[in-house]
Write a protein that holds these residues in place. Structure first.
Motif, mmCIF file in Angstrom:
data_model
loop_
_atom_site.group_PDB
_atom_site.id
_atom_site.type_symbol
_atom_site.label_atom_id
_atom_site.label_comp_id
_atom_site.label_asym_id
_atom_site.label_seq_id
_atom_site.Cartn_x
_atom_site.Cartn_y
_atom_site.Cartn_z
ATOM 1 N N GLU A 1 40.117 30.635 27.587
ATOM 2 C CA GLU A 1 39.338 31.592 28.366
ATOM 3 C C GLU A 1 38.354 30.877 29.285
ATOM 4 O O GLU A 1 38.191 31.251 30.445
ATOM 5 N N ILE A 2 37.710 29.846 28.756
ATOM 6 C CA ILE A 2 36.802 29.087 29.627
ATOM 7 C C ILE A 2 37.587 28.452 30.766
ATOM 8 O O ILE A 2 37.129 28.408 31.912
ATOM 9 N N HIS A 3 38.774 27.963 30.471
ATOM 10 C CA HIS A 3 39.643 27.399 31.523
ATOM 11 C C HIS A 3 39.887 28.432 32.614
ATOM 12 O O HIS A 3 39.765 28.136 33.812
ATOM 13 N N ALA A 4 40.193 29.687 32.194
ATOM 14 C CA ALA A 4 40.473 30.741 33.177
ATOM 15 C C ALA A 4 39.220 31.076 33.981
ATOM 16 O O ALA A 4 39.276 31.207 35.218
ATOM 17 N N ILE A 5 38.077 31.166 33.309
ATOM 18 C CA ILE A 5 36.836 31.504 34.011
ATOM 19 C C ILE A 5 36.478 30.409 35.007
ATOM 20 O O ILE A 5 36.162 30.665 36.165
ATOM 21 N N ARG A 6 36.553 29.149 34.549
ATOM 22 C CA ARG A 6 36.253 28.036 35.443
ATOM 23 C C ARG A 6 37.141 28.056 36.669
ATOM 24 O O ARG A 6 36.702 27.741 37.783
ATOM 25 N N HIS A 7 38.414 28.375 36.452
ATOM 26 C CA HIS A 7 39.352 28.421 37.567
ATOM 27 C C HIS A 7 38.888 29.431 38.602
ATOM 28 O O HIS A 7 38.843 29.150 39.811
ATOM 29 N N ASP A 8 38.511 30.617 38.126
ATOM 30 C CA ASP A 8 38.063 31.652 39.051
ATOM 31 C C ASP A 8 36.744 31.277 39.710
ATOM 32 O O ASP A 8 36.537 31.535 40.898
ATOM 33 N N LEU A 9 35.837 30.661 38.943
ATOM 34 C CA LEU A 9 34.556 30.259 39.531
ATOM 35 C C LEU A 9 34.781 29.252 40.654
ATOM 36 O O LEU A 9 34.143 29.319 41.702
ATOM 37 N N GLY B 1 42.630 34.619 9.401
ATOM 38 C CA GLY B 1 41.442 34.384 10.225
ATOM 39 C C GLY B 1 41.346 32.994 10.803
ATOM 40 O O GLY B 1 40.638 32.765 11.767
ATOM 41 N N SER B 2 42.064 32.039 10.216
ATOM 42 C CA SER B 2 41.812 30.653 10.589
ATOM 43 C C SER B 2 42.591 30.169 11.792
ATOM 44 O O SER B 2 42.245 29.168 12.394
ATOM 45 N N ALA B 3 43.649 30.868 12.149
ATOM 46 C CA ALA B 3 44.453 30.400 13.289
ATOM 47 C C ALA B 3 44.229 31.327 14.476
ATOM 48 O O ALA B 3 44.020 32.516 14.320
ATOM 49 N N PRO B 4 44.242 30.785 15.695
ATOM 50 C CA PRO B 4 44.092 31.647 16.857
ATOM 51 C C PRO B 4 45.314 32.556 16.975
ATOM 52 O O PRO B 4 46.442 32.079 17.038
ATOM 53 N N SER B 5 45.080 33.862 16.956
ATOM 54 C CA SER B 5 46.215 34.769 16.904
ATOM 55 C C SER B 5 46.625 35.315 18.264
ATOM 56 O O SER B 5 47.798 35.401 18.575
ATOM 57 N N GLU B 6 45.632 35.648 19.101
ATOM 58 C CA GLU B 6 46.003 36.229 20.391
ATOM 59 C C GLU B 6 46.561 35.155 21.315
ATOM 60 O O GLU B 6 46.137 34.011 21.263
ATOM 61 N N PRO B 7 47.448 35.550 22.206
ATOM 62 C CA PRO B 7 47.879 34.607 23.229
ATOM 63 C C PRO B 7 46.713 34.369 24.172
ATOM 64 O O PRO B 7 45.948 35.287 24.465
ATOM 65 N N PRO B 8 46.528 33.141 24.617
ATOM 66 C CA PRO B 8 45.385 32.860 25.478
ATOM 67 C C PRO B 8 45.514 33.625 26.793
ATOM 68 O O PRO B 8 46.612 33.797 27.307
ATOM 69 N N PRO B 9 44.381 34.088 27.351
ATOM 70 C CA PRO B 9 44.437 34.849 28.600
ATOM 71 C C PRO B 9 44.917 33.970 29.750
ATOM 72 O O PRO B 9 44.646 32.772 29.784
ATOM 73 N N GLN B 10 45.619 34.584 30.641
ATOM 74 C CA GLN B 10 46.117 33.862 31.819
ATOM 75 C C GLN B 10 44.990 33.735 32.839
ATOM 76 O O GLN B 10 44.130 34.599 32.924
ATOM 77 N N ALA B 11 44.966 32.627 33.558
ATOM 78 C CA ALA B 11 43.991 32.504 34.650
ATOM 79 C C ALA B 11 44.272 33.634 35.639
ATOM 80 O O ALA B 11 45.407 33.860 36.032
ATOM 81 N N THR B 12 43.200 34.362 36.002
ATOM 82 C CA THR B 12 43.434 35.530 36.838
ATOM 83 C C THR B 12 43.265 35.234 38.319
ATOM 84 O O THR B 12 43.390 36.087 39.156
ATOM 85 N N GLY B 13 42.900 33.995 38.621
ATOM 86 C CA GLY B 13 42.602 33.632 40.027
ATOM 87 C C GLY B 13 43.831 33.808 40.891
ATOM 88 O O GLY B 13 44.969 33.680 40.447
ATOM 89 N N GLU B 14 43.561 34.082 42.123
ATOM 90 C CA GLU B 14 44.547 34.253 43.178
ATOM 91 C C GLU B 14 45.386 32.976 43.319
ATOM 92 O O GLU B 14 44.990 32.033 44.011
ATOM 93 N N THR B 15 46.502 32.912 42.630
ATOM 94 C CA THR B 15 47.291 31.680 42.623
ATOM 95 C C THR B 15 47.830 31.371 44.007
ATOM 96 O O THR B 15 47.964 30.217 44.388
ATOM 97 N N LYS B 16 48.130 32.408 44.750
ATOM 98 C CA LYS B 16 48.608 32.151 46.113
ATOM 99 C C LYS B 16 47.547 31.431 46.934
ATOM 100 O O LYS B 16 47.829 30.501 47.665
ATOM 101 N N GLY B 17 46.305 31.877 46.773
ATOM 102 C CA GLY B 17 45.206 31.291 47.540
ATOM 103 C C GLY B 17 45.025 29.820 47.252
ATOM 104 O O GLY B 17 44.374 29.121 48.005
#
Lengths: 352, 352, 352, 352, 352
Positions: free
Chosen positions: A181-189, C331-347
């Motif tokens: 998540e920090i990676h994603a936020i940094r990318h947007d910042l 509880g000990s393992a990260p369960s959710e998939p990490p969020p994708q970077a939302t930044g404008e990849t085209k940009g």
């Protein structure tokens, strides 16, 4: 799609234009300011006619349809050419390219797609609120820039809030994997910084160029808008630093947690290994019947309680040793809740 | 709430004003300097009347009520507009926004809430101590800025002291989790830097603009105040570097401690595992009655002492081996107390 | 190999020249612009004749054959000397040195080897598309520079894509060793930056020098090309930052994975070690026939089920303890998939 | 304590002055230069009289008694005001504040406490060595600055030597905890940099101001002194970089050593655990008398040698496997002594 | 030792001079340029005579004998004073100080010790190759600077090669301890940068000062030499970045290797610990003759094969589990060889 808003201190007219060639009529319009807004970049015919009618430089027209420009200000003779990036509303960070030609009485804006953050400005023109109607095209250019810069505030604030939520979790010693998540936020910042920094340069260049083709004090408004851009950049920098600091805190958390786990587990193993050795010792099969030297303990009356006693004292001894060393028990774990950051949290958000 | 202090070399008057419109009378006042102080930003009516009476620029009045401004200096015609952030007394870092309009004979200050760090200055004006009474509004502006800059000293010093306490603990090889506290301190240091750096720019801009609307030598005082701002920034930088260095030291401490724990525990396990193997060996049930080759040791007269001897020599051998390698014993732990930083600790505090 | 393209608004001629001395005839040519292109640096004779015919500075000629120059612009009297690096087509990053002499009517380009990215430009000259035929040698120099700068776009984009592929893999928590690939990409990004940054300086220097020996508005084109170079540098910087961020993510992944492995394994060992101890306990050979105190459990009717029960409850107790501590289970393992970077990849891609 | 040295090309006088008011007589002195030295800041009476007699600015006098000033140069009308920090002799880094007023014929120095690094300069004045006697107050100011800058050389060199000693230890793969010492050195290096950098700015400002109130070529001497300050700063930077590099080397050493320890210990455990399993296997009590399938090995003639053989071959096999993997034995440890830094060590010290 | 080379376009004379006072005769020499070379700094008599004869500034003469100067350019009236550092041939990085006085017709060079990199230049003067004989003292100064700058090329290239060798080793996943070697290389790179950066400043200052005392176009040559210095600095920076990147790669290698070792070993232990537990279980001595509940397995016909089967299936189950988790086997180790850096390696060397 082409829409025209022509206005002056007294009146305002608004109408769609079907074809670019119809814009020629506007050259003789008596409106103080004519704002031509074009949505969509698909029709190259439109742009070449536009260039012919208003005498726009070919290079500028190339830049209009060439996406991925960084914000810039370029003076081509009488006409100023401005490229900007306009954020669309949250949640997704999408930065649409907006081009502007600013002439003496005409302002042309060209967007990638319909829908923008300028409706409030259009309403103020229609209802004659604010100063726009009493001023010229340069002020309109400022008002558009200001609207765009203002639109960045809630976006930047949104990242601030996401980071502060992460901060609360990290300070509560959570070891959730916040790295992606920090990676994603940094990318947007970073993406925002790459847009806002040149936007500020555009504002500086416009304020400098203002003496030439605008009423006297538009540069004061531009300087004010510049201050807002600087505020945004400071908020981005604060966020960037906070993200770094959170990363450090998180890694420190993970490593402390891991260390603690490994330490406790290793200590358990370390206590049981000598005990297991003692049990193994008395599991040996030396033949006590052949020799009194062979494992006489096995034939003692209280041999078994003795062995259990040796084990118990070994275990207790080790536990005491580990506590004495501070590796186990109350002293070894951080007991107090970590102090909250006392800084002015309000001051961190860019405000509005 | 509006309070007015009007003074000149000869006399000083001080009275509250109930309504902004009553301030119009001050325009014809003969006092050399009239200082109008307004607490609270709630009443937009007040500000619009203020703007009308003293001819203040609309943008400046917008900035006054718009919190989260960064400190700035802007010259609007005859009147200078200054935004500052004023720290409230410790313990919490709270930076209140203060706006100032500096005219030829009138100085208006607007604060978020009552209570400030300017009472000492007001007393000096009332009792005619210092130079304030003999000078104009520009000097008063300087005196206010100087009071605010001075107020930052004990705040910065407080962080210095907190860091030095942490330093003492870290150098004593404590492994308490100081990361969240350093995180909090760094956060506040960044907030302070973001306020003091533009405050210094305000002082530079004022000194540059001074030739126009002030007595000749106010710029000397402003330059002196600028030196103080630079001193504060150096103290902040020193603190920031100290925080980084403490972080490194702390992580090094934690990792050394962890390494030491793991090493000792692993060594214990490593010593007992071969011993356990030997015990297990003589716990095997090969039938010695069927064959003389099957575990004759079990039937030796001194078989058990022999086995214990083998174990003891194995253990002693391993201990010697580990000591020889330097993994165990006196050589492996840092013995000397770490040297104290010899730097001029006094020089590190920003002074007063 | 020497090839000449001589052209003016009306006509274009193109022919090979066998020997450098034959170029003397061109001095009296009436073509508006004569573009002499030389492939290969092997023949020093050619360059000395070239220098004599066109009055080129000896130092510039030395630089032509001296590879590993950084891009530069140098004005030697009437003639401008430019060194550039031209990328060859993907896949391999190979930056060929190109030297250019720009006179009033003559432009000489010298390349290391045949084959370049200028064929599209030559076609435009031959077929009189674009502006080249109507303009002078300075515009031709610009057009060559622009072609070279454009050639960098797909190359930089290629690295962006490689990094984004890596990002997808890293965000999917892969622990493949991407460090050498990031090392290779960073190396190439640095090499590109070292070429593009001075290319931009060349463009700035040319725009500044343009007033002297070119039509009036070539500097507008040069400024546009400069914007492209800045865009490329921003794309490189973005890539560099992305590479750093990926490195951090990767290391965090590797360390989390490693931590998880070690934790699970250590927990398994920790659970079995006490069980093993209990088993060892009842493997001891204390002689129960000599004394009722010696391991009476062995002679209990349900001794063995009792021992198994003790083991089972120990194991279950430990598992509960570890789960309670959060070291094991959901509880000990990260369960959710990490969020994708939302930044404008085209940009992020430099566009074209 | 006030001491006066009055000198000219022909003669030199030196005497103590009991009271500041006695200094008034010096205003009519015919000595080319009068150097007034005051030790101690306690007596505010003295400073106010001093200000009256020599027309010193009140702000400057405030700065004199206000410790923790950073070095600065300020021109107050005819008189230049300089603040410096003077190091006291090693071992402890103690930076005393020195203030200087430089007039046309009078130079006043004010120190925190008696004892300084200027005795060599006083001797040169008394014995008329060097250029001091033939020149004016500005040269004397330069000479004082130069003496102070020179005093920093051995101090900086002392840190260089401490770092080089640490380097020798670290390169010899010592794992002593050098982190606190590097922390202390870095702290002092930062303190020195914060003094020397503004001292250089003082020298630059003085050289710039020199045209006004000094003989023509004092600025040459100031520029030379500036070079020395730059040399000192380079030496500090080199030391700072060396400290960072040592930190990296040290951490790498510690981690390699730890890795080596853990690896060897884990390998020992890994070898013995399968052996222990085999021993445990034949310690099982399956009843061979009830069934020929139950542990027939126990009744073989060479069962025990067979079991020992299996263990031995397991152990040997594992050792071979670990050596083959490169985890054990000659290939796994760094064998060559690390290369010595070949850089010009002499060049690293700041010289004298 | 003093050697003189006097030359003009027509002739060249070369002779040793025994004593500094004999140089006075050269003042009336008619040679266009007189180059006086002095080896060794021991004889202060020589330098004071030199100063008297050629009117050199005392401060410059002090700098000549004061080693550890950083390269600098200082104009003392008619005479320019230059300090440089000249590298001696490889292998050891030894930077000798060279001082130069450049007058209208006289150039004096003073070196620490005999032997330098200027013999090729002297030969060109003797044999009248190149431009030196036809030009004045300023060009000679340039030629000396150029020779010195050229001498740095093979030295920097040598470091590039050492780093590339290290890169090959590191990319081949070697875990040899390259940290001390990188430490040594970085140290030398820093030392080189501290010499070449101010050398470039010297070249800039000379080119700026050239208008005054030299033929018109020496500044073109100086600018070319400046480009070489910039190239050297870029090569140094590339090397520095490569060293950092190698460090990262190496640490990543070491940590991956260590992780792999620990993982495999821990997995082996984890597999055997449950097996050992089972063996221990059936090594318990519960008395089956007293109760049918006590370890009936021991009396089963196929008890032993059953126990072996349980162990085998436990082991196989764990191996499958670990493979499924990806902790063991093909998926867990990096299989492909790491990609080679594709950057233009030739372009990385500074060329010649």
């Amino acid at each position: 799609m082409i829409r025209v808003i022509a206005y002056g201190p007294e009146r305002v007219e608004e109408y769609p234009v079907g074809h670019a060639s119809d814009l020629k009529a506007l050259l003789t319009s008596k409106a103080a300011v004519t704002w031509i807004n074009i949505d969509g970049l698909g029709d190259s015919e439109t742009f070449s006619q536009l260039g012919d009618i208003f005498g726009l430089h070919a290079l500028a027209l190339e830049d209009v349809v060439n996406l991925h420009q960084r914000p810039k200000f370029e003076a081509y003779g009488e006409t100023d050419f401005i490229v900007l990036r306009m954020p669309s509303p949250i949640p997704d960070l999408d930065l649409e390219q907006v081009s502007m030609f600013v002439g003496d009485h005409v302002l042309i804006t060209i967007q990638e797609k319909p829908g923008d953050c300028l409706d409030a400005l259009r309403d103020r023109i229609r209802t004659n609120k604010g100063r726009a109607r009493r001023r010229g095209a340069a002020y309109l250019a400022y008002a558009i820039l200001d609207s765009i810069v203002e639109t960045f505030y809630p976006i930047v604030e949104n990242y601030t809030e996401r980071l502060e939520e992460l901060e609360v979790r990290v300070l509560a010693s959570s070891t959730d994997n916040i790295v992606p998540e920090i990676h994603a936020i940094r990318h947007d910042l970073r993406a925002l910084r790459r847009v806002i920094a040149p936007t500020r340069e555009v504002l500086i260049a416009m304020a400098r160029a203002d003496a030439g083709n605008a009423q006297d004090d538009t540069h004061i408004f531009l300087r004010d808008c510049q201050d807002h851009a600087v505020q945004l950049m400071e908020a981005l920098d604060t966020n960037r630093e906070l993200a770094s600091s959170l990363m450090d805190l998180h890694l420190s958390n993970v490593s402390m947690r891991m260390n603690e786990v490994m330490k406790v587990l290793t200590i358990i193993a370390t206590i049981f290994i000598p005990l297991g050795f003692i049990a193994g010792l008395y599991g040996m099969n030396f033949d006590g019947q052949l020799s009194p030297w062979n494992m006489p303990e096995l034939r003692w009356r209280y041999g078994y309680p003795f062995a259990l006693g040796v084990m118990a004292s070994t275990a207790i001894g080790l536990v005491f040793f580990f506590r004495h060393k501070g590796w186990l028990g109350p002293g070894s774990a951080p007991s107090e809740p970590p102090p909250q950051a006392t800084g002015e949290t309000k001051g961190r958000s860019p405000g509005s």
